[in-house]
Write a protein that holds these residues in place. Structure first.
Motif, PDB file in Angstrom:
ATOM      1  N   PHE A  25       0.812  -1.222   0.000  1.00 32.99           N
ATOM      2  CA  PHE A  25       0.000   0.000   0.000  1.00 32.99           C
ATOM      3  C   PHE A  25       0.836   1.257   0.000  1.00 32.99           C
ATOM      4  CE2 PHE A  25      -2.825  -3.216   1.487  1.00 32.99           C
ATOM      5  CZ  PHE A  25      -4.000  -2.891   0.841  1.00 32.99           C
ATOM      6  N   ARG A  26       1.917   1.232   0.778  1.00 35.63           N
ATOM      7  CA  ARG A  26       2.684   2.455   0.961  1.00 35.63           C
ATOM      8  C   ARG A  26       4.028   2.315   0.269  1.00 35.63           C
ATOM      9  NH1 ARG A  26      -0.627   1.057   4.750  1.00 35.63           N
ATOM     10  NH2 ARG A  26      -2.222   2.597   5.264  1.00 35.63           N
ATOM     11  N   TYR A  57     -11.728  -2.512  -7.347  1.00 32.76           N
ATOM     12  CA  TYR A  57     -11.747  -3.817  -6.660  1.00 32.76           C
ATOM     13  C   TYR A  57     -12.007  -4.957  -7.642  1.00 32.76           C
ATOM     14  CZ  TYR A  57     -11.182  -1.554  -2.206  1.00 32.76           C
ATOM     15  OH  TYR A  57     -10.650  -0.843  -1.167  1.00 32.76           O
ATOM     16  N   ARG A  60      -8.636  -5.772  -9.036  1.00 35.09           N
ATOM     17  CA  ARG A  60      -7.775  -6.477  -8.066  1.00 35.09           C
ATOM     18  C   ARG A  60      -8.260  -7.905  -7.829  1.00 35.09           C
ATOM     19  NH1 ARG A  60      -7.503  -2.696  -3.127  1.00 35.09           N
ATOM     20  NH2 ARG A  60      -6.351  -4.409  -2.185  1.00 35.09           N
ATOM     21  N   GLY A 154     -12.185   4.125   9.200  1.00 36.51           N
ATOM     22  CA  GLY A 154     -13.357   4.568   9.953  1.00 36.51           C
ATOM     23  C   GLY A 154     -14.322   3.432  10.237  1.00 36.51           C
ATOM     24  N   GLU A 155     -14.104   2.258   9.631  1.00 37.89           N
ATOM     25  CA  GLU A 155     -14.967   1.098   9.887  1.00 37.89           C
ATOM     26  C   GLU A 155     -14.276   0.153  10.881  1.00 37.89           C
ATOM     27  OE1 GLU A 155     -17.533   0.876   5.805  1.00 37.89           O
ATOM     28  OE2 GLU A 155     -15.609  -0.180   5.757  1.00 37.89           O
ATOM     29  N   THR A 178       4.386  -5.838   7.604  1.00 40.02           N
ATOM     30  CA  THR A 178       3.420  -4.741   7.781  1.00 40.02           C
ATOM     31  C   THR A 178       4.142  -3.497   8.281  1.00 40.02           C
ATOM     32  OG1 THR A 178       1.393  -4.021   8.898  1.00 40.02           O
ATOM     33  CG2 THR A 178       2.706  -5.680  10.051  1.00 40.02           C
ATOM     34  N   SER A 179       3.700  -2.334   7.774  1.00 39.69           N
ATOM     35  CA  SER A 179       4.402  -1.081   8.073  1.00 39.69           C
ATOM     36  C   SER A 179       4.115  -0.578   9.481  1.00 39.69           C
ATOM     37  CB  SER A 179       3.987  -0.006   7.063  1.00 39.69           C
ATOM     38  OG  SER A 179       2.583   0.182   7.120  1.00 39.69           O
ATOM     39  N   TYR A 183      -3.996   1.328  12.528  1.00 36.78           N
ATOM     40  CA  TYR A 183      -4.565   0.828  13.795  1.00 36.78           C
ATOM     41  C   TYR A 183      -5.920   0.189  13.534  1.00 36.78           C
ATOM     42  CZ  TYR A 183      -0.856   3.055  16.337  1.00 36.78           C
ATOM     43  OH  TYR A 183       0.384   3.366  16.836  1.00 36.78           O
ATOM     44  N   GLU A 205      12.147  -3.916   6.143  1.00 36.43           N
ATOM     45  CA  GLU A 205      12.875  -2.792   6.744  1.00 36.43           C
ATOM     46  C   GLU A 205      12.239  -2.521   8.111  1.00 36.43           C
ATOM     47  OE1 GLU A 205      11.883   0.140   3.814  1.00 36.43           O
ATOM     48  OE2 GLU A 205       9.742  -0.080   4.252  1.00 36.43           O
TER      49      GLU A 205
HETATM   50  C1  BJW Z   1       8.054  -6.547   2.863  1.00 34.72           C
HETATM   51  C2  BJW Z   1       8.289  -6.996   1.601  1.00 34.72           C
HETATM   52  C3  BJW Z   1       8.806  -8.285   1.510  1.00 34.72           C
HETATM   53  C4  BJW Z   1       7.550  -5.051   1.355  1.00 34.72           C
HETATM   54  N1  BJW Z   1       9.007  -8.986   2.617  1.00 34.72           N
HETATM   55  N2  BJW Z   1       8.270  -7.253   3.962  1.00 34.72           N
HETATM   56  C5  BJW Z   1      -5.489   4.883  16.763  1.00 34.72           C
HETATM   57  C6  BJW Z   1      -6.137   3.772  17.282  1.00 34.72           C
HETATM   58  C7  BJW Z   1      -7.151   3.137  16.560  1.00 34.72           C
HETATM   59  C8  BJW Z   1      -7.520   3.606  15.304  1.00 34.72           C
HETATM   60  C9  BJW Z   1      -6.885   4.727  14.790  1.00 34.72           C
HETATM   61  C10 BJW Z   1      -5.896   5.355  15.504  1.00 34.72           C
HETATM   62  N3  BJW Z   1      -5.474   6.403  14.779  1.00 34.72           N
HETATM   63  C11 BJW Z   1      -6.180   6.417  13.632  1.00 34.72           C
HETATM   64  C12 BJW Z   1      -7.035   5.412  13.593  1.00 34.72           C
HETATM   65  C13 BJW Z   1      -7.999   5.110  12.498  1.00 34.72           C
HETATM   66  C14 BJW Z   1      -7.470   4.345  11.309  1.00 34.72           C
HETATM   67  C15 BJW Z   1      -5.963   4.414  11.161  1.00 34.72           C
HETATM   68  O1  BJW Z   1      -5.223   3.527  11.551  1.00 34.72           O
HETATM   69  N4  BJW Z   1      -5.466   5.450  10.511  1.00 34.72           N
HETATM   70  C16 BJW Z   1      -4.008   5.587  10.283  1.00 34.72           C
HETATM   71  C17 BJW Z   1      -3.801   6.309   8.974  1.00 34.72           C
HETATM   72  C18 BJW Z   1      -3.380   6.270  11.469  1.00 34.72           C
HETATM   73  N5  BJW Z   1      -7.914   2.964  11.405  1.00 34.72           N
HETATM   74  C19 BJW Z   1      -9.139   2.607  11.034  1.00 34.72           C
HETATM   75  O2  BJW Z   1      -9.947   3.408  10.599  1.00 34.72           O
HETATM   76  C20 BJW Z   1      -9.514   1.150  11.225  1.00 34.72           C
HETATM   77  N6  BJW Z   1     -10.723   1.067  11.969  1.00 34.72           N
HETATM   78  C21 BJW Z   1     -10.777   1.453  13.264  1.00 34.72           C
HETATM   79  O3  BJW Z   1      -9.799   1.908  13.847  1.00 34.72           O
HETATM   80  O4  BJW Z   1     -11.993   1.267  13.860  1.00 34.72           O
HETATM   81  C22 BJW Z   1     -12.158   1.708  15.217  1.00 34.72           C
HETATM   82  C23 BJW Z   1     -11.470   0.839  16.230  1.00 34.72           C
HETATM   83  C24 BJW Z   1     -10.913   1.405  17.363  1.00 34.72           C
HETATM   84  C25 BJW Z   1     -10.282   0.621  18.321  1.00 34.72           C
HETATM   85  C26 BJW Z   1     -10.238  -0.761  18.176  1.00 34.72           C
HETATM   86  C27 BJW Z   1     -10.815  -1.325  17.067  1.00 34.72           C
HETATM   87  C28 BJW Z   1     -11.397  -0.526  16.095  1.00 34.72           C
HETATM   88  C29 BJW Z   1      -9.779   0.479   9.871  1.00 34.72           C
HETATM   89  C30 BJW Z   1      -8.537   0.333   9.070  1.00 34.72           C
HETATM   90  C31 BJW Z   1      -8.868  -0.230   7.694  1.00 34.72           C
HETATM   91  C32 BJW Z   1      -7.620  -0.399   6.840  1.00 34.72           C
HETATM   92  N7  BJW Z   1      -7.982  -0.749   5.514  1.00 34.72           N
HETATM   93  C33 BJW Z   1      -6.935  -0.861   4.509  1.00 34.72           C
HETATM   94  C34 BJW Z   1      -7.511  -0.703   3.101  1.00 34.72           C
HETATM   95  C35 BJW Z   1      -8.224  -1.867   2.563  1.00 34.72           C
HETATM   96  C36 BJW Z   1      -8.731  -1.479   1.204  1.00 34.72           C
HETATM   97  C37 BJW Z   1      -7.925  -2.012   0.074  1.00 34.72           C
HETATM   98  O5  BJW Z   1      -7.314  -3.086   0.194  1.00 34.72           O
HETATM   99  O6  BJW Z   1      -7.934  -1.346  -0.938  1.00 34.72           O
HETATM  100  O7  BJW Z   1      -6.218  -2.093   4.722  1.00 34.72           O
HETATM  101  S1  BJW Z   1      -5.679   0.398   4.581  1.00 34.72           S
HETATM  102  C38 BJW Z   1      -4.384  -0.659   4.084  1.00 34.72           C
HETATM  103  O8  BJW Z   1      -3.409  -0.580   5.152  1.00 34.72           O
HETATM  104  C39 BJW Z   1      -4.952  -2.091   4.054  1.00 34.72           C
HETATM  105  C40 BJW Z   1      -3.893  -2.833   4.841  1.00 34.72           C
HETATM  106  O9  BJW Z   1      -4.437  -4.012   5.385  1.00 34.72           O
HETATM  107  C41 BJW Z   1      -3.441  -1.818   5.868  1.00 34.72           C
HETATM  108  C42 BJW Z   1      -2.080  -2.082   6.425  1.00 34.72           C
HETATM  109  O10 BJW Z   1      -1.103  -1.958   5.451  1.00 34.72           O
HETATM  110  P1  BJW Z   1       0.133  -2.959   5.460  1.00 34.72           P
HETATM  111  O11 BJW Z   1      -0.338  -4.327   5.244  1.00 34.72           O
HETATM  112  O12 BJW Z   1       0.956  -2.698   6.647  1.00 34.72           O
HETATM  113  O13 BJW Z   1       0.887  -2.511   4.101  1.00 34.72           O
HETATM  114  P2  BJW Z   1       1.963  -1.358   3.889  1.00 34.72           P
HETATM  115  O14 BJW Z   1       2.067  -1.129   2.433  1.00 34.72           O
HETATM  116  O15 BJW Z   1       1.700  -0.184   4.726  1.00 34.72           O
HETATM  117  O16 BJW Z   1       3.333  -1.980   4.433  1.00 34.72           O
HETATM  118  C43 BJW Z   1       3.926  -3.089   3.829  1.00 34.72           C
HETATM  119  C44 BJW Z   1       5.200  -3.434   4.604  1.00 34.72           C
HETATM  120  O17 BJW Z   1       5.773  -4.594   4.018  1.00 34.72           O
HETATM  121  C45 BJW Z   1       6.281  -2.330   4.551  1.00 34.72           C
HETATM  122  O18 BJW Z   1       6.794  -2.106   5.858  1.00 34.72           O
HETATM  123  C46 BJW Z   1       7.365  -2.922   3.664  1.00 34.72           C
HETATM  124  O19 BJW Z   1       8.680  -2.569   4.050  1.00 34.72           O
HETATM  125  C47 BJW Z   1       7.150  -4.405   3.857  1.00 34.72           C
HETATM  126  N8  BJW Z   1       7.549  -5.212   2.725  1.00 34.72           N
HETATM  127  N9  BJW Z   1       7.964  -5.974   0.689  1.00 34.72           N
HETATM  128  C48 BJW Z   1       8.738  -8.403   3.836  1.00 34.72           C
HETATM  129  N10 BJW Z   1       9.105  -8.818   0.298  1.00 34.72           N
END
Ligand code: BJW
Length: 230
Positions: A25-26, A57, A60, A154-155, A178-179, A183, A205
């Protein structure tokens, strides 16, 4: 693996599927290149332009036919079938590569590309190949009410009760590919550590939360994960 943990919780992210050819994603070649994922993966973005989001979607989902599990998915599936203690694999990924590799004890906390959700009757179902206008809910028959069964910003992520319970009794927590930017998943390492688990990061990394882990190993998942599982 060293030591003798009984209860293992594994969190995976996009990096575990990168070597299968699915964009993360990032970063420079990120999936939503040119857009911040936080701006586009939202219910608001879907309300503004549903066709654009559904088309994205659909593409994908279709692309899943061309990718395959890599050695990281396979090693985790082997661990799941061999491990006689408790184990839960929590994936943030919406692809189906852990499922296809054969991991049984797992949950998709951010939903699945291959599933759809009806906004009227709230039923989940297999996604049709194309979810653009003209689709009919297999459960209630309503037209154009399906959306991808994906958790947007937000979900509420799925399976949180089961995840919290697993984190509360884990004695080993491993985060892979995961990066640590999103959250609540990014907080799992601290939750597990507070409950007494040893914590290990396997990532290309240092992640945003790397300082919270007892140990971090950096490199490609396709190499690090089989070496850890061995
Ligand atoms: C390699 C590699 C190789 C590369 N080998 N490694 C504080 C507390 C709670 C919530 C929040 C908070 N602050 C803000 C929030 C709200 C928000 C949030 O987190 N915002 C941030 C921007 C700060 N979160 C939400 O809204 C979530 N819901 C929520 O919080 O509900 C309320 C709640 C409260 C308390 C408890 C429970 C619930 C919902 C989040 C939904 C995320 N959805 C997505 C999009 C899906 C749509 C789509 O697929 O198109 O999900 S966002 C996207 O990011 C996707 C992923 O699952 C998610 C994580 O990304 P991931 O997997 O980490 O990917 P990357 O690209 O970021 O990183 C990849 C890593 O791999 C890198 O580090 C590379 O180095 C590495 N890598 N190649 C090993 N070969």
């Amino acid at each position: 693996m060293t030591g003798k943990p009984r209860n293992i919780v594994i969190l995976t992210g996009a990096g575990v599927s990168a070597e299968s050819g699915i964009a993360t994603f990032r970063g420079p070649d990120g999936l939503w290149e040119g857009h911040r994922v936080e701006d586009v993966a939202t219910p608001d973005a879907f309300r503004r332009d549903p066709d654009l989001v559904l088309r994205f979607y659909d593409l994908r989902r279709a692309a899943l036919a061309d990718v395959h599990p890599n050695p990281a998915h396979e090693a985790l599936a082997e661990l799941d079938s061999a491990w006689d203690g408790e184990l839960l694999l929590i994936t943030q990924n919406v692809d189906d590569l852990h499922d296809r590799a054969g991991t049984a004890r797992m949950v998709h906390m951010h939903g699945e590309l291959t599933r759809a959700f009806c906004r009227i009757c709230q039923e989940r179902q297999d996604a049709p190949p194309e979810m653009r206008s003209g689709t009919v809910c297999a459960s209630c028959g309503a037209e154009n009410t399906l959306r991808p069964d994906i958790v947007w910003f937000g979900e509420m992520p799925y399976h949180m009760a089961r995840i919290d319970s697993a984190l509360s009794s884990a004695d080993l927590f491993v985060s892979i590919g995961t990066s640590g930017a999103v959250y609540p998943a990014a907080g799992f390492v601290r939750e597990a550590a507070a409950n007494g688990a040893r914590t290990l990061e396997l990532n290309l990394e240092p992640s945003e939360g790397t300082m919270f882990f007892d140990e971090a190993r950096h490199g490609p998942a396709g190499t690090l994960v089989p070496a850890w599982v061995k």
